[in-house]
Scaffold this motif. Structure first.
Motif, PDB file in Angstrom:
ATOM      1  N   THR A   1       0.843  -1.203   0.000  1.00  0.00           N
ATOM      2  CA  THR A   1       0.000   0.000   0.000  1.00  0.00           C
ATOM      3  C   THR A   1       0.879   1.255   0.000  1.00  0.00           C
ATOM      4  O   THR A   1       0.605   2.219  -0.729  1.00  0.00           O
ATOM      5  CB  THR A   1      -0.933   0.003   1.214  1.00  0.00           C
TER       6      THR A   1
ATOM      7  N   GLN B   1       2.398   1.672  -3.491  1.00  0.00           N
ATOM      8  CA  GLN B   1       1.446   2.222  -4.455  1.00  0.00           C
ATOM      9  C   GLN B   1       1.215   3.706  -4.203  1.00  0.00           C
ATOM     10  O   GLN B   1       1.165   4.511  -5.155  1.00  0.00           O
ATOM     11  CB  GLN B   1       0.113   1.477  -4.381  1.00  0.00           C
ATOM     12  N   HIS B   2       1.084   4.084  -2.954  1.00  0.00           N
ATOM     13  CA  HIS B   2       0.870   5.491  -2.606  1.00  0.00           C
ATOM     14  C   HIS B   2       2.033   6.355  -3.104  1.00  0.00           C
ATOM     15  O   HIS B   2       1.826   7.464  -3.608  1.00  0.00           O
ATOM     16  CB  HIS B   2       0.723   5.626  -1.087  1.00  0.00           C
TER      17      HIS B   2
ATOM     18  N   GLU C   1       1.792   6.830  -6.820  1.00  0.00           N
ATOM     19  CA  GLU C   1       0.702   7.750  -7.138  1.00  0.00           C
ATOM     20  C   GLU C   1       1.117   9.198  -6.900  1.00  0.00           C
ATOM     21  O   GLU C   1       0.773  10.085  -7.692  1.00  0.00           O
ATOM     22  CB  GLU C   1      -0.526   7.399  -6.306  1.00  0.00           C
TER      23      GLU C   1
ATOM     24  N   ASP D   1      -5.013   1.771 -10.151  1.00  0.00           N
ATOM     25  CA  ASP D   1      -5.945   0.719  -9.751  1.00  0.00           C
ATOM     26  C   ASP D   1      -5.213  -0.315  -8.891  1.00  0.00           C
ATOM     27  O   ASP D   1      -4.194  -0.871  -9.306  1.00  0.00           O
ATOM     28  CB  ASP D   1      -6.533   0.052 -10.993  1.00  0.00           C
ATOM     29  N   LYS D   2      -5.718  -0.558  -7.695  1.00  0.00           N
ATOM     30  CA  LYS D   2      -5.026  -1.423  -6.746  1.00  0.00           C
ATOM     31  C   LYS D   2      -4.831  -2.833  -7.284  1.00  0.00           C
ATOM     32  O   LYS D   2      -3.728  -3.403  -7.188  1.00  0.00           O
ATOM     33  CB  LYS D   2      -5.792  -1.469  -5.422  1.00  0.00           C
ATOM     34  N   SER D   3      -5.870  -3.415  -7.864  1.00  0.00           N
ATOM     35  CA  SER D   3      -5.774  -4.797  -8.343  1.00  0.00           C
ATOM     36  C   SER D   3      -4.794  -4.913  -9.503  1.00  0.00           C
ATOM     37  O   SER D   3      -4.018  -5.871  -9.581  1.00  0.00           O
ATOM     38  CB  SER D   3      -7.156  -5.318  -8.747  1.00  0.00           C
TER      39      SER D   3
ATOM     40  N   PHE E   1      -2.261  -2.851 -10.098  1.00  0.00           N
ATOM     41  CA  PHE E   1      -0.934  -2.598  -9.534  1.00  0.00           C
ATOM     42  C   PHE E   1      -0.387  -3.866  -8.882  1.00  0.00           C
ATOM     43  O   PHE E   1       0.779  -4.241  -9.101  1.00  0.00           O
ATOM     44  CB  PHE E   1      -1.036  -1.467  -8.512  1.00  0.00           C
ATOM     45  N   ARG E   2      -1.203  -4.556  -8.091  1.00  0.00           N
ATOM     46  CA  ARG E   2      -0.754  -5.765  -7.396  1.00  0.00           C
ATOM     47  C   ARG E   2      -0.442  -6.887  -8.395  1.00  0.00           C
ATOM     48  O   ARG E   2       0.477  -7.681  -8.155  1.00  0.00           O
ATOM     49  CB  ARG E   2      -1.826  -6.223  -6.406  1.00  0.00           C
TER      50      ARG E   2
END
Length: 219
Positions: free
Chosen positions: A157, A160-161, A164, A172-174, A176-177
């Motif tokens: 997290t 990703q932050h 961004e 998009d979280k999914s 990105f993962r």
């Protein structure tokens, strides 16, 4: 009489603080531009510095007390009007550190400034900063460079932050993962878990052999 050329290095040191991209500035002690905020910089020492990068690392260490995990040459700025002392060359670099290293500055050698709210800078340091910000944001879209703004251990997290903040847009979280395993620049740290309000989060670190991983396509 032939004029000597002034040769220096300047460093744009980035961090993320208060959710903003910020840089380190110092007040100049001597003329020209005494008492004005400026980038950490200094002369190359021919008898001490192996090359320009070694000079930049030394200047950063001497002026701020910091050793950055990432230091990259940015651009060479030169000309007869950029420095009132004469014709000059500045080999510029940019570096990244986690904010925890900067808030511990008890000697008050430097101050943090948001890149979007800088004071008037001497020489052509405003131009140097603009080049560095653009390089950082461009390179963040296709590399692991943002990891160097994080602490040694971080959650996905937090990663990703950070991306961004640098890219200036949500990811998009999914998606990105899903990308991370194929990019293969991270490793999970065994038994390293961060407890929080929600479920425990696995901690990761940048792989030692992937100090700068270049991706085949943009993040």
């Amino acid at each position: 009489m032939e004029q000597s050329i002034i040769v220096t290095v300047d460093v744009v040191l980035f961090t993320l603080a208060g959710d903003q991209l910020q840089i380190v500035l110092l007040k100049r002690e001597r003329e020209p531009y005494a008492q004005q905020w400026a980038l950490p910089g200094g002369y190359i020492h021919a008898d001490e510095d192996r090359d320009a990068q070694a000079a930049a690392a030394r200047v950063l260490r001497d002026k701020t007390g910091l050793i950055s995990p990432y230091l990259e040459q940015l651009f060479t700025f030169s000309g007869g009007v950029r420095d009132p002392r004469g014709w000059s060359v500045s080999i510029s670099y940019y570096a990244l550190v986690h904010e925890s290293l900067l808030v511990a500055d008890e000697a008050h050698r430097f101050s943090l400034w948001p890149v979007d709210a800088l004071p008037d800078l001497p020489f052509d340091h405003q131009r140097v900063v603009s080049y560095a910000v653009q390089r950082l944001r461009d390179k963040s879209s296709y590399s692991s460079l943002p990891c160097h703004l994080l602490p040694p251990l971080f959650t996905l997290t937090e990663l990703q932050h950070t991306y961004e903040r640098l890219l200036g847009q949500p990811l998009d979280k999914s998606v990105f993962r899903r990308k991370l395993p194929e990019l293969d620049f991270l490793e999970a740290v065994p038994d390293a878990i961060r407890l929080g309000k929600h479920r425990p989060a696995q901690l990761y670190r940048l792989r030692p052999d992937k100090r700068l991983a270049i991706f085949d396509r943009a993040m």
